[in-house]
Design a protein around this motif. Structure first.
Motif, short mmCIF file in Angstrom:
data_model
loop_
_atom_site.label_atom_id
_atom_site.label_comp_id
_atom_site.label_asym_id
_atom_site.label_seq_id
_atom_site.Cartn_x
_atom_site.Cartn_y
_atom_site.Cartn_z
N GLY A 98 20.72 19.05 23.97
CA GLY A 98 19.81 20.14 24.27
C GLY A 98 18.50 20.11 23.51
O GLY A 98 17.72 21.06 23.57
N ARG A 99 18.23 19.02 22.82
CA ARG A 99 17.01 18.96 22.00
C ARG A 99 15.75 18.81 22.84
O ARG A 99 14.67 19.20 22.42
N LEU A 100 15.87 18.24 24.03
CA LEU A 100 14.72 18.05 24.91
C LEU A 100 14.50 19.34 25.71
O LEU A 100 15.36 19.75 26.49
N LYS A 101 13.35 19.97 25.52
CA LYS A 101 13.06 21.26 26.16
C LYS A 101 12.27 21.01 27.44
O LYS A 101 11.11 20.62 27.39
N VAL A 102 12.89 21.26 28.58
CA VAL A 102 12.31 20.90 29.88
C VAL A 102 11.86 22.16 30.61
O VAL A 102 12.58 23.17 30.66
N ARG A 103 10.65 22.10 31.17
CA ARG A 103 10.14 23.25 31.90
C ARG A 103 9.17 22.81 32.99
O ARG A 103 8.63 21.71 32.95
N TYR A 104 8.99 23.69 33.96
CA TYR A 104 7.90 23.55 34.93
C TYR A 104 6.64 24.17 34.31
O TYR A 104 6.71 25.20 33.63
N ASP A 105 5.51 23.56 34.55
CA ASP A 105 4.23 24.11 34.11
C ASP A 105 3.31 24.10 35.32
O ASP A 105 2.78 23.06 35.70
N GLY A 106 3.13 25.27 35.96
CA GLY A 106 2.39 25.31 37.21
C GLY A 106 1.32 26.38 37.27
O GLY A 106 1.29 27.30 36.47
N TYR A 107 0.44 26.21 38.25
CA TYR A 107 -0.60 27.20 38.52
C TYR A 107 -1.03 27.01 39.97
O TYR A 107 -0.72 25.99 40.60
N VAL A 125 7.30 19.20 32.26
CA VAL A 125 7.01 18.94 30.85
C VAL A 125 8.32 18.97 30.07
O VAL A 125 9.06 19.96 30.12
N ALA A 126 8.61 17.88 29.36
CA ALA A 126 9.81 17.80 28.52
C ALA A 126 9.37 17.57 27.08
O ALA A 126 8.78 16.55 26.75
N VAL A 127 9.66 18.54 26.23
CA VAL A 127 9.19 18.53 24.85
C VAL A 127 10.35 18.18 23.91
O VAL A 127 11.41 18.82 23.95
N THR A 188 6.02 16.16 17.18
CA THR A 188 6.56 16.50 18.50
C THR A 188 6.08 15.52 19.57
O THR A 188 4.91 15.14 19.59
N LEU A 189 7.00 15.12 20.44
CA LEU A 189 6.68 14.27 21.58
C LEU A 189 6.76 15.09 22.86
O LEU A 189 7.69 15.90 23.04
N VAL A 190 5.80 14.87 23.75
CA VAL A 190 5.77 15.56 25.03
C VAL A 190 5.78 14.51 26.14
O VAL A 190 4.86 13.70 26.26
N PHE A 191 6.85 14.52 26.95
CA PHE A 191 6.99 13.62 28.09
C PHE A 191 6.62 14.41 29.33
O PHE A 191 7.29 15.39 29.68
N MET A 192 5.58 13.99 30.03
CA MET A 192 5.02 14.83 31.08
C MET A 192 4.78 14.03 32.36
O MET A 192 4.22 12.94 32.31
#
Length: 462
Positions: A98-107, A125-127, A188-192
Motif C-alpha cells: 500500500g505504499r504506492l498512492k494511486v489517484r486520478y487527477d482530472g479537470y 498519478v502514483a506517488v 518522493t517519486l511520482v509515476f504519472m
C-alpha cells in the motif's frame, strides 16, 4: 549540518579516501557504495521486457486512446484505457504493502482548436512517498502519455494503436512503478501517465501548473515519449537514447539568472542540462553498453512533449526519445501503400530496447531520490585577479550529508572532467585551476555516496 569551514587537511584526505570521487573524463558517476550499487542493479534486473510488452499490447487493444474517444466502454477508448492503468497501478500498490498512492487527477478542458467540446482530461498519478523527513517533500516525476491519434488530429474513432507513441513510455512508467514501489527512497517519486498530450500537452500542463501554484518542490522531471524503436537508417540496430535538455529559455525578456549564465559562458549549465548530464553519467555507470545522447534542445523540430509543461513552470525537465524515429509509424492511419506499412503498430516496438530505456530512467530516479538536495546559492568568488578558484554555497540539511564535491571541465567539454570531494564545508579553493579557463559546479554527497546533480555557480564579489 554544522559549518566546518576550518576542517583540516587530514579530514579532507580521509573523506576523499572514504568516497570514490572520480567523475571520469566521460562524466561517469562512480561514487556509490557497494550496497547502493547492488540495490540499483536489483531494480534494473527486475524491470521486465515481457511485462512492458504485455502492457503495450493491452493499451493497443483499446483500439483508440484519442483524448475525445469513448469514456464509458470497458473495452474501447480512452476511458477504458485509463481505468485499466489505474487498476494496474492499484495492484502494484497492494503488492508493495500500500505504499504506492494511486489517484486520478482530472479537470475539464474547454474547447480549443484541437478539442471541440468540453472534455475531461484525466492523468493517473502514483506517488511513492519519500522516507526521509527532510527530503520527502522533494519530488521527482517520471511521465509518459497514454493518449493516441491517427493522421487527422480530430479523428476519435479510427484505429489508433499508439504502440510507440506513447504506449512505450506509458508501459515504461508503469513498469518502473511496479518495481520501484518495493524499495524505499529518501525523496518522493511520482509515476504519472498523462492524457491530452496530442491535443496540446493538456494533462501535463494541468499537473505542472497545479504543482507550481501549490509550491511543490519538483527537483526533476523525466518525460518518456516514443522510446520503443531502436532501428536506425537502413535497418541498423542502435543502442542509445536521446535525452533532450533545454538551455536558456527563448523568452522575450531574459531573467537576471539567464543573463548571468550567458555572461559567464554557462548557457549549457541550466538546471535541465545539468539533469541531462546527470542521467548521462548514471547510464555510463550502470549501463555502459547503452549510450545516452544528450541533445542541447528542448525537443525536436516541429514536435513537442510533456517536459515542456514543467520547463515553463521553472522545473528541471528532460525528454527521452529513441535515436531515429520512423515517421511512417507516427500519427499515421494504419494502412499499407506501395509496399510500406503505415501506422504505430506493436510489431515495430523492440521490447528489450524499451526496457533498457526504462532502466536508464529507473537508475537515474533511484540516484536522484536517494541523493541530498542540490546545494543552494552557489557562487564563484571574483574579488581579485588570481589563478585559483574559490566557490561558496549554502549548506544542505540532510541528516546523512557527507559533504560536497566540486566538479569542473573545459569550457568546450560536454561533461564533467574533474572532481574533488571537499568535505562538509561551504567554501573551498581549488588551487592552480583558473576560473577563467574552466566551468565549475558543486554537488552534495551523502554517506552512501549518492550525489545530487551539479549546480553552476554565479559570480559574486563578496
Amino acid at each position: 549540518m554544522y559549518n566546518k569551514i576550518n576542517i583540516s587537511v587530514l579530514l579532507i584526505t580521509i573523506g576523499i579516501l572514504l568516497i570514490t570521487v572520480g567523475c571520469n573524463k566521460k562524466g561517469g558517476n562512480k561514487t556509490t557504495s557497494k550496497q547502493t550499487s547492488a540495490e540499483i542493479k536489483q531494480i534494473l534486473s527486475d524491470i521486465s521486457a515481457d511485462s512492458i510488452k504485455h502492457d503495450i499490447h493491452k493499451l493497443v487493444s483499446f483500439k483508440t486512446r484519442h483524448t475525445l474517444s469513448d469514456t464509458t466502454s470497458d473495452s474501447v477508448g480512452i476511458g477504458a484505457a485509463r481505468r485499466w492503468i489505474y487498476h494496474k497501478m492499484k495492484t502494484y500498490s497492494q503488492n508493495a504493502g500500500g505504499r504506492l498512492k494511486v489517484r486520478y487527477d482530472g479537470y475539464t478542458q474547454q474547447p480549443t482548436h484541437r478539442i471541440n467540446k468540453p472534455t475531461r482530461i484525466v492523468d493517473i498519478v502514483a506517488v511513492l512517498p519519500g522516507t526521509q523527513p527532510g527530503a520527502k517533500k522533494r519530488m521527482y516525476v517520471v511521465s509518459g502519455h497514454y493518449d493516441s491519434r491517427v493522421t487527422d488530429i480530430m479523428n476519435d474513432s479510427s484505429f489508433a494503436p499508439g504502440a510507440d507513441d506513447d504506449a512505450s513510455g506509458t508501459a515504461a512508467v508503469m513498469e518502473m512503478a511496479r518495481v520501484m514501489s518495493h524499495h524505499k527512497f529518501d525523496a518522493t517519486l511520482v509515476f504519472m501517465t498523462v492524457a491530452g498530450e496530442e491535443q496540446g500537452l493538456f494533462g501535463s500542463n494541468h499537473y505542472a501548473k497545479e504543482a507550481k501554484k501549490n509550491h511543490k518542490d519538483i527537483a526533476g522531471m523525466l518525460n518518456n515519449d516514443i522510446i520503443g524503436n531502436n532501428k536506425g537508417p537502413k535497418g541498423s540496430t542502435m543502442h542509445s537514447v536521446r535525452v533532450f535538455a533545454q538551455g536558456i529559455p527563448p523568452h522575450d525578456t531574459l531573467s537576471t539568472y539567464d543573463r548571468m549564465l550567458l555572461y559567464t559562458g554557462g548557457e549549457n549549465d541550466t538546471p535541465p542540462r545539468e539533469l541531462g548530464r546527470f542521467i548521462h553519467g548514471v547510464a555510463k555507470q550502470y549501463m555502459p553498453n547503452f549510450n545516452v545522447n544528450l541533445i542541447y534542445r528542448l525537443d525536436r523540430y516541429l514536435r513537442g512533449g510533456d517536459q515542456y509543461s514543467f520547463v515553463k513552470q521553472g522545473y528541471p525537465a528532460v525528454r527521452f526519445t529513441e535515436p531515429s524515429e520512423n515517421y511512417h509509424h507516427q500519427h499515421a492511419d494504419v494502412r499499407k501503400e506501395n509496399g510500406i506499412q503505415y501506422g504505430d503498430l506493436p510489431k515495430f516496438v523492440n521490447y528489450n530496447y524499451n526496457a533498457n530505456v526504462a532502466r536508464v530512467n529507473a537508475a537515474s530516479l533511484a540516484m536522484l531520490a536517494n541523493a541530498p538536495a542540490r546545494p543552494r546559492q552557489v557562487h564563484i568568488e571574483v574579488q581579485k585577479l588570481e589563478n585559483n578558484t574559490t566557490l561558496n554555497w549554502k549548506a544542505d540539511k540532510a541528516p546523512d550529508l557527507k559533504g560536497y564535491e566540486i566538479v569542473w571541465r573545459k569550457t568546450h567539454a560536454p561533461y564533467w572532467q574533474h572532481s574533488k570531494f571537499v568535505g562538509d564545508t561551504t567554501r573551498f579553493t581549488i588551487k592552480n585551476v583558473s576560473k577563467d579557463n574552466y566551468l565549475f559546479g558543486v554537488r552534495s554527497v551523502d554517506s552512501s555516496g549518492y550525489h545530487s546533480p551539479a549546480v553552476y555557480p554565479l559570480p559574486a564579489r563578496h
